[in-house]
Design a protein around this motif. Structure first.
Motif, PDB file in Angstrom:
ATOM      1  N   GLN A  86      -1.136   1.560 -11.168  1.00 18.08           N
ATOM      2  CA  GLN A  86      -1.978   1.316  -9.999  1.00 18.08           C
ATOM      3  C   GLN A  86      -3.422   1.138 -10.453  1.00 18.08           C
ATOM      4  N   ASP A  89      -6.936   1.082  -5.420  1.00 18.63           N
ATOM      5  CA  ASP A  89      -6.499   1.738  -4.191  1.00 18.63           C
ATOM      6  C   ASP A  89      -7.528   1.394  -3.127  1.00 18.63           C
ATOM      7  N   MET A 213       7.758   4.675  -0.573  1.00 19.63           N
ATOM      8  CA  MET A 213       6.325   4.677  -0.312  1.00 19.63           C
ATOM      9  C   MET A 213       6.058   5.345   1.033  1.00 19.63           C
ATOM     10  N   THR A 217       1.645   2.128   4.711  1.00 20.82           N
ATOM     11  CA  THR A 217       1.114   1.745   3.396  1.00 20.82           C
ATOM     12  C   THR A 217       1.534   0.322   3.035  1.00 20.82           C
ATOM     13  N   HIS A 219       1.875  -2.078  -0.502  1.00 25.17           N
ATOM     14  CA  HIS A 219       1.831  -2.187  -1.954  1.00 25.17           C
ATOM     15  C   HIS A 219       1.855  -3.663  -2.344  1.00 25.17           C
ATOM     16  N   GLY A 276       6.088  -1.027  -6.942  1.00 20.84           N
ATOM     17  CA  GLY A 276       5.182   0.119  -6.923  1.00 20.84           C
ATOM     18  C   GLY A 276       5.272   0.866  -8.239  1.00 20.84           C
TER      19      GLY A 276
END
Length: 431
Positions: A86, A89, A213, A217, A219, A276
């Protein structure tokens, strides 16, 4: 109530655009009939986003509360590399939601369509399993001949029948002899350089209670020539997409049609890639509820969106954007606002309209809608190629773009959404 003098709109297509137009016309007191060649609200496995400016439109139509209660606001968006790392964010979704007080939402397309249909007071005006076969027009109106032998009389015909619009094809055939270039542009307006799996899955492995997840949200996964998006806009479900660059670009109406075997082969080739940090496309596929694969057409119809008479195009029959940013369908609803506003304004001035009055009105609608459509197609196409890191220079841009302040992005998006049209003949929603 507007004096319409028996003005009647024939809508071809029970798409989101077609059903939104039907709701708007009903609210305006304008007669209509809607013809859909398939069933209403088919279960095609697709999903769709609802952005904040369209929430305002659906507040005006009285459907937004049901759409909201059945969905979870999308407030978090995370970005991942091909290894599941990741690297960003972003708080853009939350920031825009705070600015507009209307969060992004994601839902099944079938539910979206069914809600619009259920909101109609007079459903007898909607005819499923009835497709447009041909039309003729004169100074008084237009007659549509359906594929079941029925005929429908109206003042105008609106082609809301999608990328492979029959109405657009009929206009193309009518001008083929006198203007072959325009005919070609109408028959083949879009290109497809990517294919996409559209899927809905349970938000956990079937043999595990751990969700892929959190709810609310989004992704986004970046791979070379491939990208993915997943959104948990409904409790217990993941709406996800796998985008794959094709070896060659095709054009409508000759873009490929995919089978279930093609879907399986695509997952077999790319399913091991991360979407993810802790799950892959294959993991989502193994928890699938329904799936489909389509080419991602993109482009804007060149030349006029009407036939110089009483027939006009709206929605995906005029322009098509790639899916990645989720703004294409929302832009098409903007077109419904512009078109309906122009119709109601014209009828206020005179309930008896000449063909020239109607053509001029169509041109005003297009003048307002085309710039938004072209911007949406351009931005969507860029994002599709950026997330797939299609070229070396796009790969170099990633660390630069990822550092753009959230406040800048959210301000630009909020401004774009604020500029979206509303129905001028209905009360304005609360700001």
């Amino acid at each position: 109530m507007i004096e319409t003098n028996n003005f009647k709109v024939i809508i071809a297509g029970g798409s989101i655009v077609g059903l939104t137009l039907a709701n708007a016309l009903e609210r305006a007191g304008i007669d209509f009939v809607l013809l859909e060649k398939r069933e209403i609200a088919p279960d095609l496995g697709a999903s769709i986003g609802l952005l904040c400016h369209n929430s305002r439109v659906f507040e005006q139509l009285g459907v937004v509360e049901l759409l909201n209660t059945a969905t979870v606001p999308l407030l978090d968006r995370a970005h991942f590399t091909k290894d599941g790392y990741q690297f960003e964010d972003g708080g853009v979704l939350k920031s825009v939601s705070d600015k507009t007080r209307r969060p992004f939402r994601f839902m099944e397309r079938r539910f979206y369509l069914q809600t619009l249909y259920d909101n109609l007071l007079d459903k007898s005006k909607v005819h499923a399993q009835v497709g447009v076969q041909s039309f003729v027009e004169n100074k008084q109106g237009v007659t549509v001949f359906a594929d079941n032998g029925d005929r429908y009389e109206g003042s105008i015909l609106v082609g809301a029948d999608g990328v492979y619009s029959t109405v657009r094809q009929l206009i193309s055939q009518a001008v083929a002899a006198s203007d072959p270039l325009r005919a070609k542009n109408l028959m083949s307006p879009f290109r497809a350089s990517y294919r996409a799996i559209f899927a809905t899955s349970q938000n956990s492995n079937f043999n595990s209670q751990r969700p892929f997840m959190p709810d609310g949200t989004v992704h986004v996964a970046y791979h070379h020539g491939i990208s993915g998006v997943a959104a948990t806009g409904v409790k217990g479900l993941v709406f996800w997409f796998l985008f794959v660059k094709e070896n060659e670009t095709t054009s409508t109406p000759d873009c490929p049609r995919f089978t279930k075997e093609d879907e399986e082969a695509t997952i077999e080739q790319f399913g091991h890639l991360n979407l993810g940090s802790s799950y892959t496309f294959r993991d989502l596929w193994n928890s699938k509820v329904k799936t489909a694969m389509f080419p991602m057409e993109e482009g804007v119809v060149k030349g006029s969106w009407n036939n110089g008479g009483r027939v006009v195009l709206v929605g995906d029959s005029t322009s098509k954007a790639t899916i990645n940013p989720g703004i294409g369908g929302n832009t098409q609803v903007e077109g419904v606002c512009h078109l309906t506003n122009e119709i109601t304004e014209l009828l206020k001035r005179s309930p008896t309209l000449s063909t020239q009055d109607i053509t001029d009105m169509f041109n005003k609608y297009e003048e307002k809608q085309r710039p938004r459509a072209e911007l949406t197609v351009a931005l969507s196409g860029f994002l599709t190629r950026y997330e797939a890191m299609e070229t070396w220079w796009l790969r170099l841009l990633m660390p630069v773009i990822s550092r753009i302040p959230v406040s800048w992005v959210s301000t630009l998006l909020s401004k774009h959404f604020a500029d979206g049209p509303l129905f001028e003949f209905l009360p304005k929603p609360n700001t």
